[in-house]
Design a protein around this motif. Structure first.
Motif, PDB file in Angstrom:
ATOM      1  N   CYS A 233       1.246  -0.641  -0.222  1.00  0.00           N
ATOM      2  CA  CYS A 233      -0.041  -0.173  -0.085  1.00  0.00           C
ATOM      3  C   CYS A 233       0.904   1.358  -0.458  1.00  0.00           C
ATOM      4  O   CYS A 233       0.754   2.318  -0.459  1.00  0.00           O
ATOM      5  CB  CYS A 233      -1.109  -0.315   1.141  1.00  0.00           C
ATOM      6  SG  CYS A 233      -2.643  -1.282   1.281  1.00  0.00           S
ATOM      7  N   GLN A 277      -8.912   9.894  -6.028  1.00  0.00           N
ATOM      8  CA  GLN A 277      -8.083   8.510  -5.245  1.00  0.00           C
ATOM      9  C   GLN A 277      -6.892   8.424  -4.769  1.00  0.00           C
ATOM     10  O   GLN A 277      -7.179   7.875  -4.758  1.00  0.00           O
ATOM     11  CB  GLN A 277      -8.887   7.313  -6.853  1.00  0.00           C
ATOM     12  CG  GLN A 277      -9.736   7.575  -7.183  1.00  0.00           C
ATOM     13  CD  GLN A 277     -10.535   6.784  -6.190  1.00  0.00           C
ATOM     14  OE1 GLN A 277     -10.150   5.332  -6.038  1.00  0.00           O
ATOM     15  NE2 GLN A 277     -12.123   6.733  -6.607  1.00  0.00           N
ATOM     16  N   LEU A 280      -7.393   8.636  -0.856  1.00  0.00           N
ATOM     17  CA  LEU A 280      -8.124   8.050  -0.653  1.00  0.00           C
ATOM     18  C   LEU A 280      -7.244   6.731  -0.537  1.00  0.00           C
ATOM     19  O   LEU A 280      -7.155   6.007   0.610  1.00  0.00           O
ATOM     20  CB  LEU A 280      -9.245   7.444  -1.630  1.00  0.00           C
ATOM     21  CG  LEU A 280     -10.972   8.242  -1.389  1.00  0.00           C
ATOM     22  CD1 LEU A 280     -11.691   7.696  -2.414  1.00  0.00           C
ATOM     23  CD2 LEU A 280     -10.943   8.074  -0.430  1.00  0.00           C
ATOM     24  N   MET A 284      -5.586   5.178   3.380  1.00  0.00           N
ATOM     25  CA  MET A 284      -5.709   3.766   3.663  1.00  0.00           C
ATOM     26  C   MET A 284      -4.453   3.099   3.702  1.00  0.00           C
ATOM     27  O   MET A 284      -4.386   2.557   4.628  1.00  0.00           O
ATOM     28  CB  MET A 284      -6.805   3.381   2.548  1.00  0.00           C
ATOM     29  CG  MET A 284      -8.205   3.375   2.884  1.00  0.00           C
ATOM     30  SD  MET A 284      -8.930   3.427   4.695  1.00  0.00           S
ATOM     31  CE  MET A 284      -8.725   1.609   4.203  1.00  0.00           C
ATOM     32  N   ARG A 305      -9.479  -4.017   3.909  1.00  0.00           N
ATOM     33  CA  ARG A 305     -10.122  -2.631   3.983  1.00  0.00           C
ATOM     34  C   ARG A 305      -9.055  -1.716   2.985  1.00  0.00           C
ATOM     35  O   ARG A 305      -9.757  -1.511   2.107  1.00  0.00           O
ATOM     36  CB  ARG A 305     -10.766  -2.374   4.917  1.00  0.00           C
ATOM     37  CG  ARG A 305     -11.565  -2.515   5.363  1.00  0.00           C
ATOM     38  CD  ARG A 305     -11.587  -2.011   7.122  1.00  0.00           C
ATOM     39  NE  ARG A 305     -12.557  -2.681   7.678  1.00  0.00           N
ATOM     40  CZ  ARG A 305     -13.529  -2.646   8.959  1.00  0.00           C
ATOM     41  NH1 ARG A 305     -12.158  -2.086   9.591  1.00  0.00           N
ATOM     42  NH2 ARG A 305     -14.300  -2.984   9.528  1.00  0.00           N
ATOM     43  N   TYR A 308      -8.152  -2.917  -0.401  1.00  0.00           N
ATOM     44  CA  TYR A 308      -9.658  -3.034  -1.623  1.00  0.00           C
ATOM     45  C   TYR A 308      -9.172  -2.247  -1.858  1.00  0.00           C
ATOM     46  O   TYR A 308      -9.077  -1.424  -3.299  1.00  0.00           O
ATOM     47  CB  TYR A 308     -10.671  -3.653  -1.491  1.00  0.00           C
ATOM     48  CG  TYR A 308     -11.489  -1.981  -2.027  1.00  0.00           C
ATOM     49  CD1 TYR A 308     -12.002  -3.588  -3.353  1.00  0.00           C
ATOM     50  CD2 TYR A 308     -12.512  -1.272  -1.268  1.00  0.00           C
ATOM     51  CE1 TYR A 308     -12.830  -3.121  -4.121  1.00  0.00           C
ATOM     52  CE2 TYR A 308     -13.268  -1.540  -2.514  1.00  0.00           C
ATOM     53  CZ  TYR A 308     -13.730  -2.111  -3.687  1.00  0.00           C
ATOM     54  OH  TYR A 308     -14.252  -1.419  -4.271  1.00  0.00           O
ATOM     55  N   GLN A 309      -8.808  -0.865  -1.307  1.00  0.00           N
ATOM     56  CA  GLN A 309      -9.158   0.620  -1.659  1.00  0.00           C
ATOM     57  C   GLN A 309      -8.309   0.972  -2.496  1.00  0.00           C
ATOM     58  O   GLN A 309      -8.337   1.759  -3.566  1.00  0.00           O
ATOM     59  CB  GLN A 309      -9.741   1.494  -0.500  1.00  0.00           C
ATOM     60  CG  GLN A 309      -9.300   2.967  -0.871  1.00  0.00           C
ATOM     61  CD  GLN A 309     -10.457   3.674  -1.925  1.00  0.00           C
ATOM     62  OE1 GLN A 309     -11.414   2.795  -1.311  1.00  0.00           O
ATOM     63  NE2 GLN A 309      -9.679   4.016  -3.134  1.00  0.00           N
ATOM     64  N   SER A 313      -8.229   2.854  -6.484  1.00  0.00           N
ATOM     65  CA  SER A 313      -6.862   3.847  -6.491  1.00  0.00           C
ATOM     66  C   SER A 313      -6.095   3.599  -7.410  1.00  0.00           C
ATOM     67  O   SER A 313      -5.899   4.654  -8.898  1.00  0.00           O
ATOM     68  CB  SER A 313      -6.132   4.376  -4.979  1.00  0.00           C
ATOM     69  OG  SER A 313      -7.416   4.946  -4.544  1.00  0.00           O
ATOM     70  N   THR A 353      -7.698  -6.598  -6.135  1.00  0.00           N
ATOM     71  CA  THR A 353      -9.378  -6.130  -5.441  1.00  0.00           C
ATOM     72  C   THR A 353     -10.678  -6.441  -5.423  1.00  0.00           C
ATOM     73  O   THR A 353     -11.161  -7.148  -4.343  1.00  0.00           O
ATOM     74  CB  THR A 353      -9.171  -4.879  -6.762  1.00  0.00           C
ATOM     75  OG1 THR A 353      -8.273  -4.382  -6.581  1.00  0.00           O
ATOM     76  CG2 THR A 353     -10.359  -4.157  -5.123  1.00  0.00           C
TER      77      THR A 353
END
Length: 372
Positions: A233, A277, A280, A284, A305, A308-309, A313, A353
């Motif tokens: 991430c 995006q 976001l 996250m 979570r 997924y975000q 994005s 995703t």
């Protein structure tokens, strides 16, 4: 809640950013890709900065830092789309430091921290998809406290260049985690380039000598993958930031009908959506890093979570960047296309995703929609 970074964290970010800007240029990266997708010298430079020992205790030669510092480092490496698998070093060093016996920690963590040894997680199997409880590799006892492992693992990062692997295998009907050296008898690898220019390998084990790391293999493996998700991430946030920068620069310089593209309202709206995006994804990623030391069930929900975000994005920013660039956005000579490839691959790492959407759904509780 204070989201400001400490002075030490900002200095760490600055040091990594300077290395990326000065030493890991786009031209050097293309040369590394052409040479196979992994450069031991570049990995050694990361180790010299202390980054390979980020999760290693000080008495083992490391920096004894935590998830937030790792996030800071991976964001900057994502900005430079660095090919060398530092995040996989963080995964393995974090797992060894938390779960391995003392003799294993003493033997491997100092070498990992110094960059002398590259140890990566080899857990994916062809039938497993992203399920961690699917494991066909088998481990059998061999002599006094020794083990032998047989099985096949896929898409092992830098697998034909690594010095050792953390391998889940079934022992007495239960998944355990083992350390296997690449030069050991019965170990063979087949390397190949990956989508974004890096390197991976298929790993085959035939009665390969192994050292037991933990009998609670599934628990440890889940923790390892969660570390990988948090790192992925953060790396994605860095790549998204650079993609946004390249796209904005292009729109501010490329002209159509005598005016720059940035003057067209429809394109400005697209950039605004991409910016949303981007933020976001950043929030996250912070959430994932801050939840990495939470209790296992809470941690697993948080990682699903976040991933997924980040997947949403990455796909949105990458695809819109290519569309706003036009044809040049997919040419190999232009850096933007390499960021698009990186985002595409990161979306698939440690669960894509759709997989994590299913995980979020399966882990919903009465407080669904409210992040604890």
């Amino acid at each position: 809640m204070d989201f400001d970074f400490s002075d030490d964290q900002e200095q760490l970010r600055d040091a990594v950013r300077k290395w990326v800007d000065r030493s890991y240029t786009f031209e050097r990266r293309r040369a590394i890709t052409g040479a196979g997708g992994f450069d031991r010298a570049a990995y050694g430079e990361l180790a010299e900065l202390g980054l390979a020992g980020l999760y290693v205790a000080e008495d083992q030669g490391g920096m004894a830092m935590g998830p937030v510092e790792a996030m800071v480092v991976l964001e900057e490496l994502g900005r430079g789309i660095v090919l060398e698998p530092l995040k996989h070093t963080l995964v393995t060093s974090g797992v060894l430091g938390a779960y391995a016996p003392e003799d294993v920690r003493s033997a491997w963590l100092p070498k990992i921290a110094s960059g002398e040894a590259l140890v990566v997680l080899a857990h994916q199997e062809r039938k497993g998809r992203y399920r961690l409880d699917v494991c066909e590799a088998q481990a059998t006892p061999a002599g006094a406290q020794g083990w032998k492992v047989s099985g096949e693992k896929s898409i092992v990062p830098a697998g034909d260049q690594a010095d050792a692997f953390l391998v889940p295998a079934k022992a007495n009907g239960k998944i355990a985690l083992f350390l296997v050296e690449r030069q050991a008898q019965g170990v063979s690898t087949r390397g190949y380039p990956t989508l974004e220019g890096g390197r991976a390998a298929e790993l085959t084990l035939r009665d390969a000598p192994a050292t037991l790391v933990s009998e609670e293999g599934l628990t440890v493996l889940e923790h390892a993958v969660d570390i990988g998700i948090a790192c992925t991430c953060a790396e994605a946030v860095g790549a998204i930031d650079k993609t946004m920068q390249l796209t904005a620069e292009y729109l501010n310089t490329r002209k159509q009908f005598g005016v720059t593209l940035s003057t067209f309202q429809a394109l400005r709206h697209r950039m605004a959506d991409m910016k949303m995006q981007q933020e976001l994804a950043r929030s996250m990623s912070y959430y994932a890093s801050l939840k990495l030391n939470a209790p296992p069930e809470e941690r697993r929900r948080a990682m699903a979570r976040a991933k997924y975000q980040l997947g949403v994005s990455m796909r949105f920013v990458g695809q819109n960047s290519v569309q706003l660039h036009g044809g040049i956005g997919v040419t190999d000579e232009y850096a933007g296309s390499h960021y698009f490839r990186k985002l595409t691959q990161l979306e698939l790492e440690f669960g894509d995703t759709l997989h994590h959407l299913g995980e979020v759904s399966a882990r919903m509780q009465d407080t669904a929609g409210v992040f604890a």
